[in-house]
Design an enzyme around this catalytic site. Structure first.
Site, PDB file in Angstrom:
ATOM      1  CB  CYS A  94      36.160 -18.859   0.250  1.00  0.00           C
ATOM      2  SG  CYS A  94      37.132 -20.269   0.781  1.00  0.00           S
ATOM      3  CG  HIS A 347      31.424 -21.232   2.540  1.00  0.00           C
ATOM      4  ND1 HIS A 347      31.389 -20.224   1.600  1.00  0.00           N
ATOM      5  CD2 HIS A 347      32.732 -21.452   2.818  1.00  0.00           C
ATOM      6  CE1 HIS A 347      32.631 -19.862   1.316  1.00  0.00           C
ATOM      7  NE2 HIS A 347      33.472 -20.575   2.038  1.00  0.00           N
ATOM      8  CB  CYS A 378      38.667 -16.367   6.159  1.00  0.00           C
ATOM      9  SG  CYS A 378      37.434 -17.643   6.471  1.00  0.00           S
ATOM     10  N   GLY A 380      40.833 -19.549   1.485  1.00  0.00           N
ATOM     11  CA  GLY A 380      41.851 -20.599   1.548  1.00  0.00           C
ATOM     12  C   GLY A 380      43.212 -20.105   1.061  1.00  0.00           C
TER      13      GLY A 380
END
Lengths: 409, 712
Positions: A94, A347, A378, A380
């Site tokens: 991300c 996202h 945040c 993964g």
């Protein structure tokens, strides 16, 4: 003699409209999304001779197919940049684009680069999360992580467990607010400013043009969200409505040494103060922004009160609320995601970091009384990433804090 | 001043026309709303797409035009639409009208219909009350090119190629508005270039940048984001931010001069033998003063006339041969049998040999070794090859790294042992059987048993050359045409002993050389030379009998061949012509006349019958006249033509009976690709059929009616 570090600035960022997976970008290539962004950046800044771009860093999580083949280099060539401009690919899921920015920024600060392009793309239609992943059996065998640590939605439920004060109602309220803020930002022309139009290929419908994000659902209320099912856990709290969806999109930005920006006459939208990445338990990956922000603030010699603008990625409403609760910031604080966030906009994994920066740059422009801001997300497998920025247009009011690391006094 | 078809009348005509072409591959018109930037409003973007990939370009048949009409109807009927734009599927806008429907057309009304329908539909882009655009994203030929001309504005992709109005090349004219719209857009001079010069110059086409430079497009954008930039530009046209100004075309003398120039080009290329370019020029002349719909009506009638013309039917037939049969030679063995060619040998270092060496080098990029009888000749040949590589680099046809690569691949030798590892050796030595037999015999001592031994002979027997070899099965004929760099034909000759693998290797090599191969049997003169020498022999024979040179040479003018008989003789050289004539006379019979006057020319070392005046016109000098001994039975031009065409009809029939090639189509393909014979003749057999020679001389046609002619 030790190296002298240089100041690094964020010049400008652009992005494609984001799409819903399986929808408007289904027949569009991921690399073409990046090409559009690169060409738009070059078009917006004729004062930058393209041969001055020292590197092109493009992130994607799943680097195969149309997201493979060393994206930074292929997209540079496809975009028509001079052959002398090199490129590379980068991955931190991300936070791909964010990591692309911090990496090239480090190169600039070190003196190896003057100007670079950094960005990210994720085409989750073509590359579903975790597709073709080959998880090392030791993870489960040695109980290094819980089995559901790789299911993002499950980790979000885990955060609700850890912080019972974060209820479904609060999550839905936050999500509705994100939708409302995006709607307002569109009405005010804020979002459109940084979008580049993308041709949409469809064998069935013919060519079209993407000029607006596909995911937003304006008019969403907490009441509507309350009726959604919880796919990650029976009688859970995480829904499709209080989380970001699966999306396709790309972002790119120009990062430069401040002295080079002055030399070339490039605008300066933000100045990089410092950054930090930190790991957390993968089972609660959503809390990652907390330690990474603590770390970055400590490096910068700042506290959360010195931060006048916050862009936090909304993978899940619960994870945003966990961060805000930790730092004692009210969920409706206008400092936080004033133009809405990922719950409404989407996202596309590796692209989001630069989208946060685009929003923060706009917030700086709209609020010259704000001196410092941060972009945080945040990640993964349990990480957080945070970048602290300074407003070059700061008018001297609003705060007396001065960062002790990186930024000019 | 009739306007175009509309409403129910248009719909009825479309339905009737569509019924006549049931297997139309329909190009769909897909409409999508687009939010234009800069607050310009909503545009309807229509994408032309036949649902296939780029190997099957969009084309317009009646149903496709109906779909476009419906899409335009829907878009223009809305009051919330600020603009209408049309573009194509990736890489293709449209390749024009669906030509496959034409061979079936048996009456003028059918042809008239398709012209009127196209005009009616495309005209809607012009009459629209909102700005219309065509974004030329790729291939745009004929009707596809014309579609864009009707819109108010055009953008073109810098990456586009294959932009053209090739109608005159095939035998029709731009009949969907091009003859009116193009000169009115860019002036008559440039329009004549596109409508006449380009098609008649081996169907030359425009690239995106050329299209923009001519002023046909208002804006050009790079390929990477062509559609996005085009929509952005279109939005700014809609808002008035961009104003397009086009210069008014010169409707005075310049227009007339342009049309006159066009006639000169047409005369030079087809000598009046093909009607199409002249009809196009009539329309272009008309467009100087006539109004749009008058010219459209004239285009309708012109197209109808030409579609029913034998020249067009022959043109489509030839086009089909060149597009399809040329790429898959009839009678070819399995491609899988072809052997790899990793090194090539050329025997001989003369002009032809070095030309061949350069061709093999450039296309195959493998080591090429050449040899000749002595070191000096070899060195001259090698130097010539290096020189040609440098010339190519100088003209930037190859880059410096490529030039280095090619230089390093050339070697010369006097020792045939250096051919040991060659996979393919071609000899281009003196045109004499014994010399060639010796070369092959010597080569066989060094090369592997499967190496292909190829001969570039134009008239000798390939089997005779292979006689006595241990492995005659790998000997093939591999006959190129001069100039090698230009003419695409290679006659691949299969002798009785030649095996399939060697034929397959030869065909694969021809393909790798970017040539078109036709498989022929081992008969003297193969195809092209046999036909040409029969022609020349008869014309020369008429001169021997007393026909004036000028009369004989002009006899075949109605055919519109690329050059007259004696100009060709001059090009080939009398010595070569004599040698081939003698070989064919000895091998095939007395009907191949060996003219004593030709022999006299050769003995006197004259370059031909003609000398040239300073203004470029040829004449027969007194010295040449003095050399010649002629009879006192002159023929008229008509008599010469009749005699020549009768002879050629017999000759082609003999060739087919002897199975020199598989079918008349191969004879025609050879003449088009190897002698540059024009499409309006269809090679030669369609012409012989249409002029009645085949039926008169043989009692039957070469080709069934309708294949290269209007069906009964």
């Amino acid at each position: 003699m030790p190296h002298v570090s240089r100041d690094v600035v964020f010049v400008d960022g652009v992005r494609t409209p984001f799409g819903k997976a399986g929808s408007m970008y289904a027949e569009t290539r991921a690399d073409d999304l990046v090409v559009n962004c690169i060409r738009e950046l070059v078009r917006r800044h004729p004062e930058l001779p393209p041969e001055r771009i020292d590197d092109v860093a493009i992130a994607a999580t799943t680097q195969t197919g149309d997201q493979g083949l060393t994206l930074g280099r292929t997209t540079a060539l496809l975009a028509g940049l001079p052959r002398s401009v090199p490129g590379f690919a980068i991955d931190r899921m991300c936070a791909g684009a964010m990591t692309a920015v911090t990496t090239v920024a480090s190169g600039i600060a070190f003196g190896a680069y003057d100007v670079a392009i950094a960005g990210g793309v994720e085409h989750m239609t073509h590359h579903p999360m975790g597709f073709d992943a080959d998880v090392n059996p030791r993870f489960v065998a040695e109980k290094l992580v819980e089995p559901d640590a790789l299911v993002m939605g499950a980790t979000a439920e885990n955060i609700h467990d850890r912080y019972p004060a974060i209820t479904r109602e609060r999550a839905d309220a936050y999500a509705a607010m994100s939708q409302q803020r995006v709607g307002q930002a569109y009405a005010d022309g804020v979002i459109q400013e940084s979008l580049v139009g993308v041709a949409l290929r469809s064998q069935e419908q013919g060519w079209g043009l993407a000029s607006a994000d596909e995911p937003p659902r304006p008019g969403t209320t907490a009441e509507v969200l309350a009726g959604l099912r919880t796919p990650f856990r029976p009688h859970g709290r995480v829904t499709a409505g209080n989380a970001a969806g699966l999306n396709d999109g790309a972002t790119a930005c120009l990062v430069a040494a401040e002295d080079t920006a002055t030399e070339l006459g490039l605008p300066v939208a933000m100045r990089l103060v410092t950054y930090a990445f930190a790991g957390v338990d993968p089972e609660v990956m959503g809390v990652g922004p907390v330690p990474s922000t603590e770390k970055a603030l400590a490096k910068a010699g700042l506290t959360i009160d010195d931060i006048g603008a916050i862009e936090i990625n909304e993978a899940f409403a619960v994870q945003v609320l966990a961060f805000l609760d930790h730092f004692g910031v009210d969920a409706e604080d206008p400092r936080v995601n004033p133009y809405g966030g990922a719950i409404a906009l989407g996202h596309p994994l590796a692209s989001s970091g630069v989208r946060l920066m685009i929003h923060l740059a706009r917030a700086f422009r709209d609020h010259p009384e704000v001196r410092y801001g941060l972009t945080t997300m945040c990640i993964g497998l349990g990480m957080g990433g945070t970048v602290v920025w300074e407003n070059p247009a700061w008018d001297g009011t609003g705060t007396t804090a001065t960062a002790t690391s990186g930024a000019a006094a | 001043m009739s306007a175009v078809l509309q409403g129910a009348e248009l719909a009825a005509l479309i339905e009737a026309t569509a019924a006549g072409a049931p297997d139309e591959v329909v190009t769909h018109a897909l409409s999508r709303d687009v939010a234009l930037p800069h607050g310009a409003g909503t545009a309807v973007l229509i994408t032309l797409d036949n649902g296939m990939d780029h190997t099957r370009p969009n084309s317009f048949g009646a149903r496709g035009l109906a779909e476009l009409d419906a899409a335009l109807d829907a878009a223009l009927g809305r009051d919330d639409v600020a603009a209408v734009a049309v573009t194509g599927k990736p890489f293709i806008l449209a390749a024009g009208a669906d030509l496959s429907a034409i061979p079936r057309m048996t009456d003028r009304e059918q042809a008239l219909a398709i012209a009127r329908i196209g005009h009616a539909v495309f005209d809607r882009l012009h009459t629209a009350s909102v700005p219309t655009f065509v974004f030329v994203n790729g291939l745009a030929l004929g009707g596809g090119f014309e579609l864009a001309l009707h819109a108010h504005h055009r953008t073109v992709s810098e990456a586009a190629a294959g932009l053209a109005l090739p109608e005159c090349f095939l035998g029709i004219v731009p009949a969907w508005g091009g003859c009116y719209l193009l000169p009115n857009l860019i002036g008559a001079e440039r329009a004549v270039g596109v409508i006449i010069d380009n098609p008649l110059s081996a169907n030359r086409m425009l690239t995106g940048p050329q299209y923009a430079a001519l002023g046909i497009a208002d804006a050009m954008f790079e390929g990477a984001d062509f559609l996005e930039r085009s929509l952005d530009w279109a939005a700014r046209v809609v808002t008035g931010d961009v104003v397009v100004e086009r210069p008014e075309p010169d409707r005075g003398e310049a227009w007339d001069a342009a049309v006159a120039h066009g006639r000169e080009v047409a005369d030079a290329k087809v000598s009046g033998a093909a009607p199409a370019p002249y009809r196009a020029l009539d329309l272009l002349a008309m467009a100087k003063t006539a109004d749009r719909y008058e010219v459209f009506a004239a285009e309708d009638e012109t197209l109808a006339d030409l579609i029913m013309s034998p020249e067009l039917r022959s043109g489509l037939y030839a086009f089909d041969l060149v597009q399809k049969r040329a790429r898959k030679p009839a009678g070819a063995p399995d491609k899988a049998l072809a052997r790899k060619v990793g090194k090539v040998g050329v025997v001989g270092a003369g002009l032809m040999a070095t030309q061949l060496a350069v061709l093999f080098l450039r296309r195959l990029r493998v080591p090429v070794v050449i040899s000749d009888v002595d070191q000096a000749r070899v060195e001259r040949g090698v130097a010539e090859i290096h020189g040609e590589i440098d010339r190519l680099a100088g003209k930037r046809r190859i880059g410096p790294d490529e030039a280095n690569r090619l230089h390093a691949l050339v070697s010369g030798t006097t020792d045939l042992a250096d051919y040991a590892d060659c996979d393919f050796v071609i000899e281009a030595v003196f045109e004499e059987l014994e010399v060639k037999r010796q070369v092959f015999g010597a080569l066989e001592r060094h090369v592997g048993p499967e190496a292909v031994l190829a001969t570039n002979t134009s008239s000798l027997s390939v089997a005779a050359m292979a006689e006595g070899l241990e492995h005659p099965e790998r000997v093939v004929g591999f006959h190129f045409f001069n100039p090698v760099a230009v003419l695409p034909l290679v006659e691949v000759v299969r002798a009785p002993a030649t095996d399939d693998a060697s034929v397959a290797t030869a065909l694969a090599t021809a393909k790798a050389l970017k040539k078109n191969a036709v498989l022929v049997a081992d008969a003297y003169g193969f195809v092209v030379n046999r036909v040409l020498l029969r022609f020349m022999g008869e014309v020369m024979g008429a001169v021997d009998e007393g026909t004036p040179v000028e009369v004989a040479d002009a006899a075949l003018k109605p055919l519109g061949l690329p050059m007259s008989t004696f100009t060709l003789l001059q090009l080939v050289g009398p010595a070569v012509a004599l040698h081939v004539a003698e070989t064919l006379h000895d091998g095939l019979g007395e009907r191949f006349v060996v003219s004593p006057n030709l022999r006299a020319l050769v003995e006197a070392r004259r370059p031909g019958l003609y000398d040239w005046r300073p203004d470029g016109t040829p004449y027969v000098s007194d010295e040449v006249r003095a050399l010649m001994r002629v009879g006192d039975s002159p023929s008229t031009a008509e008599q010469v033509r009749d005699r020549v065409l009768t002879a050629v009809t017999e000759e082609v029939d003999s060739m087919l009976a002897e199975k020199v090639v598989a079918a008349p189509m191969d004879v025609d393909l050879c003449l088009v690709l190897g002698a540059g014979w024009p499409f309006h003749l269809g090679g030669i057999t369609p012409y012989l059929d249409r002029e009645g020679y085949s039926e008169r001389v043989l009692g039957r046609r070469f080709l069934p009616a309708g294949v290269a002619s209007v069906p009964a």
